[in-house]
Enzyme design. Structure first.
Site, PDB file in Angstrom:
ATOM      1  N   GLY A  46       0.820  -1.213   0.000  1.00 29.09           N
ATOM      2  CA  GLY A  46       0.000   0.000   0.000  1.00 29.09           C
ATOM      3  C   GLY A  46       0.844   1.249   0.000  1.00 29.09           C
TER       4      GLY A  46
ATOM      5  N   THR B  65      -0.128   5.436  -1.283  1.00 31.53           N
ATOM      6  CA  THR B  65      -0.954   6.483  -0.694  1.00 31.53           C
ATOM      7  C   THR B  65      -0.797   6.516   0.819  1.00 31.53           C
ATOM      8  OG1 THR B  65      -3.226   7.373  -0.631  1.00 31.53           O
ATOM      9  CG2 THR B  65      -2.993   4.995  -0.405  1.00 31.53           C
ATOM     10  N   GLY B  66      -1.167   7.642   1.428  1.00 33.50           N
ATOM     11  CA  GLY B  66      -1.269   7.746   2.871  1.00 33.50           C
ATOM     12  C   GLY B  66      -0.019   7.384   3.642  1.00 33.50           C
ATOM     13  N   ILE B  67      -0.216   6.629   4.716  1.00 30.81           N
ATOM     14  CA  ILE B  67       0.884   6.245   5.595  1.00 30.81           C
ATOM     15  C   ILE B  67       1.933   5.444   4.831  1.00 30.81           C
ATOM     16  CG2 ILE B  67       1.504   4.950   7.679  1.00 30.81           C
ATOM     17  CD1 ILE B  67      -1.461   5.367   8.569  1.00 30.81           C
TER      18      ILE B  67
ATOM     19  N   SER C 219      -3.738  -1.305  14.975  1.00 35.66           N
ATOM     20  CA  SER C 219      -4.452  -0.088  15.366  1.00 35.66           C
ATOM     21  C   SER C 219      -4.786  -0.178  16.838  1.00 35.66           C
ATOM     22  CB  SER C 219      -5.742   0.048  14.550  1.00 35.66           C
ATOM     23  OG  SER C 219      -6.585   1.043  15.098  1.00 35.66           O
TER      24      SER C 219
ATOM     25  N   TYR D  93     -13.452  -4.386  11.245  1.00 46.55           N
ATOM     26  CA  TYR D  93     -12.135  -3.757  11.250  1.00 46.55           C
ATOM     27  C   TYR D  93     -11.409  -4.023  12.566  1.00 46.55           C
ATOM     28  CZ  TYR D  93      -8.469  -0.307  10.551  1.00 46.55           C
ATOM     29  OH  TYR D  93      -7.237   0.300  10.412  1.00 46.55           O
TER      30      TYR D  93
END
Length: 275
Positions: free
Chosen positions: A10, A13-15, A139, A165
């Site tokens: 991934g 994008t993003g982190i 998370s 999630y």
């Protein structure tokens, strides 16, 4: 990190993008493992442009497809002699229940099963390259997670995006703990991290106005990447494994994540699902 090879799932994008940028800034060769090749190539060009690195590469990877994961592993092993850092960054938070191409509930399939299988594909090279590191993005929501062993994929109970999630993030920590035990003595470490609550594309399936409002209160992707980068590169963490990090510090994981029987039960179930 000069001369070291790193994979960031991934990383377009993003982190993930900022993690890849940070690794490139530190001199590493970085492979962006991404599903959307157009966005991945744009991210590669951006990272190369801002860091001056000529060692940013893109390889296709869809964590929702076992065939794609195995093809990625085969291609990477064929073209790279070493792997020093694997950052299992990619994840999904879906607005409604969906399934992967292999028929798994998508949140569990991508966030946990796909991550598990990719790591297995790359373990021989990580061991060969030791000392090496695996970083698993979990998370703080794993504290609210519950493994519903009778219905992990929401096939019978009513689907809840948050419950799905949270369960997948608990699975990430259970996996990290179980893998750390299996890697004792190999020189490969594995740790889970909470990046903070970050403005990313994770909630891209939600209404745009809601996402915009939510993003006003969040960390930037660059701030969110700090913990991953610390755990992936800090010299003092060379021997640290099986831990959960928040704000670049070790923090006790949820009680549910410390249950060794649950760790082993999930491992056996995942092994069956990944075949």
């Amino acid at each position: 990190m000069n001369g070291k090879v790193c994979i960031v799932t991934g990383g377009n994008t993003g982190i993930g993008r900022e993690t890849a940028r940070g690794l490139a800034q530190r001199g590493a060769k970085v492979v962006l493992a991404c599903r959307d090749m157009g966005r991945a190539e744009a991210a590669r060009d951006d990272i190369a442009g801002t860091t001056g690195s000529k060692d940013v590469e893109v390889i296709a990877l869809d964590l929702g497809s076992k065939a794609s994961i195995r093809a990625f592993g085969e291609r990477f092993r064929a073209t790279h002699e070493r792997l020093d850092v694997l950052v299992n960054n990619a994840g999904a938070w879906l607005g409604s229940r969906g399934t992967t191409g292999d028929g798994l509930e998508a949140t569990f399939g991508v966030n946990h099963v796909g991550t598990w299988l990719l790591t297995q594909e790359l373990l021989p090279l990580l061991k060969k390259s030791a000392p090496s590191r695996i970083v698993v993005l979990s998370s703080a929501l794993h504290y609210r997670g519950r493994m519903d062993w009778d219905d992990l994929q929401f096939e019978r109970r009513k689907y809840s995006t948050t419950a799905a999630y949270n369960q997948s993030k608990l699975a990430n920590v259970l996996f990290t703990k179980a893998l750390a035990r299996r890697l004792e003595g190999t020189g490969v470490t594995v740790n889970a991290v909470h990046p903070g609550v970050v403005a990313t594309d994770l909630m891209r399936d939600y209404p745009k106005l809601l996402v915009k409002l939510f993003h006003l209160f969040l960390l930037t992707p660059e701030q969110g990447a700090a913990c991953s980068l610390h755990v992936a590169t800090a010299p003092e963490l060379g021997g640290v494994t099986g831990e959960y990090f928040e704000k670049s510090r070790i923090k006790p994981a949820a009680t549910a994540a410390l249950d060794e029987a649950a760790q082993e039960r999930l491992w056996a179930l995942t092994e069956a699902l990944a075949t």
